[in-house]
Design an enzyme around this catalytic site. Structure first.
Site, PDB file in Angstrom:
ATOM      1  N   ARG A 157       0.789  -1.313   0.132  1.00  0.00           N
ATOM      2  CA  ARG A 157      -0.025  -0.064  -0.022  1.00  0.00           C
ATOM      3  C   ARG A 157       0.808   1.015  -0.026  1.00  0.00           C
ATOM      4  NH1 ARG A 157      -3.457  -3.006  -1.403  1.00  0.00           N
ATOM      5  NH2 ARG A 157      -5.604  -3.215  -0.618  1.00  0.00           N
ATOM      6  N   GLU A 203      -4.252   7.541  -4.334  1.00  0.00           N
ATOM      7  CA  GLU A 203      -4.628   7.038  -5.538  1.00  0.00           C
ATOM      8  C   GLU A 203      -6.084   7.457  -6.202  1.00  0.00           C
ATOM      9  OE1 GLU A 203      -4.155   2.845  -5.363  1.00  0.00           O
ATOM     10  OE2 GLU A 203      -2.104   2.901  -4.308  1.00  0.00           O
ATOM     11  N   HIS A 257      -1.504   0.461  -9.770  1.00  0.00           N
ATOM     12  CA  HIS A 257      -2.199  -0.456  -8.849  1.00  0.00           C
ATOM     13  C   HIS A 257      -2.900  -1.746  -9.699  1.00  0.00           C
ATOM     14  CE1 HIS A 257      -4.093  -1.038  -4.469  1.00  0.00           C
ATOM     15  NE2 HIS A 257      -3.812  -2.273  -5.286  1.00  0.00           N
TER      16      HIS A 257
HETATM   17  C1  8YV Z   1      -7.293  -4.208  -5.325  1.00  0.00           C
HETATM   18  C2  8YV Z   1      -5.418  -5.224  -3.904  1.00  0.00           C
HETATM   19  O1  8YV Z   1      -7.484  -4.039  -6.565  1.00  0.00           O
HETATM   20  O2  8YV Z   1      -6.644  -7.296  -3.125  1.00  0.00           O
HETATM   21  C3  8YV Z   1      -6.039  -6.181  -2.753  1.00  0.00           C
HETATM   22  O3  8YV Z   1      -5.626  -5.945  -1.649  1.00  0.00           O
HETATM   23  O4  8YV Z   1      -4.544  -4.416  -3.438  1.00  0.00           O
HETATM   24  C4  8YV Z   1      -6.042  -5.172  -5.365  1.00  0.00           C
HETATM   25  O5  8YV Z   1      -6.434  -6.348  -5.642  1.00  0.00           O
HETATM   26  C5  8YV Z   1      -7.536  -3.336  -4.518  1.00  0.00           C
HETATM   27  O6  8YV Z   1      -7.378  -3.201  -3.304  1.00  0.00           O
HETATM   28  C6  8YV Z   1      -8.432  -2.124  -4.668  1.00  0.00           C
HETATM   29  O7  8YV Z   1      -8.569  -1.096  -4.318  1.00  0.00           O
END
Ligand code: 8YV
Length: 324
Positions: A237, A266, A284
């Protein structure tokens, strides 16, 4: 009585049809106006929410009087106020496992891409700059045999480590809250403190969930501990890294480069990162393959359906809400 589901993202029309066999389904539609307004209007009716990418806590959910479950189409659940949901007895589910390998593929492609400068040199070639064989100013760094540092050896971290260890003959270091003896045996991985990992690794891969403990885990002090020849890879993150500190480190040559899939804010619409050649910036996309996003949505629908039928969902983040 049929229950109502608010499907706010990541659910295809075919998936909506499947949900409609058992539930009334509301899907905010950009063609009908403001999405946030449609979401808020539907919220009081909803027994279940399914989607991802929307922060949900007390401020957003105070009118959600019927809500029983939020099924996130993601493995990470930092967008949700878990304590608040638990106090309200709202189940939260996520989608682990199904995205592990795709996300590890993407992590490894950032290692390769930043070390071998593939995006930069692709742009350079397409700009017609290839007039003669490339010289040392465009050389990259080797990946095979270099030391791979995994910060957070969970499922995704281990999948990246496997690629490095067995595909690229890389010694693996890892740091985290606890030792993982089985993975140490499988990967020959060495557990060490974060500072030691930063000082020794050629590629530092961040694969930790975001929490109060990991926010700005990597800031100026930590970047200064890294080798000047090393690369920072972040697929976890954005807020795990102090981004202005990273920009300074990349500009000043404190580290060689970075591969990023996530950012403090983001979508990233403008950033000093965009002016830097030694950073690969992806939008992302860790889990963004057709196969994996379908598998995630299906797993999320299974979790949602189970919870709304009073059965225990497979991937419950806050088990204490579920007494059944
Ligand atoms: C998602 C991700 O696209 O699964 C997760 O935690 O980082 C990604 O697969 C994201 O969380 C969407 O905001």
């Amino acid at each position: 009585m049929r229950k109502t589901v608010l499907a706010f993202s990541r659910i295809t029309p075919q998936m909506v049809e499947r949900l409609q066999q058992e539930f009334d389904v509301i899907v905010p539609n950009p063609k009908l106006g403001d999405i946030a307004a449609q979401f808020n209007e539907a919220l009081p009716k909803a027994h279940g929410l399914i989607g991802a990418g929307r922060p949900l806590g007390e401020a957003q959910l105070k009118d959600a009087g019927n809500l029983e479950v939020i099924s996130s189409v993601s493995v990470g659940y930092d967008n949700y106020d878990v304590d608040y949901l638990t106090r309200r007895g709202i189940a939260l589910t996520n989608t682990p496992d199904v995205l592990t390998e795709s996300t590890a593929d993407l992590g490894f492609s950032l290692i390769m891409g930043s070390a071998r400068r593939t995006a930069e040199l692709d742009a350079w070639t397409k700009a017609g700059q290839w007039k003669a064989t490339v010289g040392p100013d465009l050389f990259g760094s080797d990946v095979h045999g270099k030391t791979l540092g995994i910060v957070g050896l969970g499922n995704i971290g281990a999948a990246i480590a496997r690629r490095g260890r067995f595909g690229f003959n890389m010694p693996v270091l890892y740091s985290g809250n606890s030792r993982k003896p089985a993975l140490e045996a499988e990967l020959g991985a060495t557990f060490c403190a974060l500072d030691e990992l930063l000082a020794k690794a050629d590629f530092v891969c961040l694969v930790v969930p975001l929490s109060d403990k990991t926010r700005h885990l990597i800031s100026r002090r930590e970047l200064a501990l890294m080798k000047k020849s090393a690369f920072l890879i972040n697929i976890s993150r954005g807020p795990v890294v102090d981004e202005p500190a990273l920009v300074d480190a990349l500009q000043s040559g404190l580290i060689r480069g970075a591969g990023l899939d996530v950012y403090e804010r983001e979508p990233l619409a403008e950033s000093p990162l965009f002016a830097l050649k030694n950073v690969v910036t992806l939008p992302h996309i860790g889990s963004a393959t057709g196969e994996t996003r379908t598998a995630m949505a299906e797993r999320a629908m299974d979790n949602l359906t189970a919870a709304l039928k009073g059965q225990r969902p497979a991937d419950l983040v806050n088990p204490s809400v579920f007494k059944g």
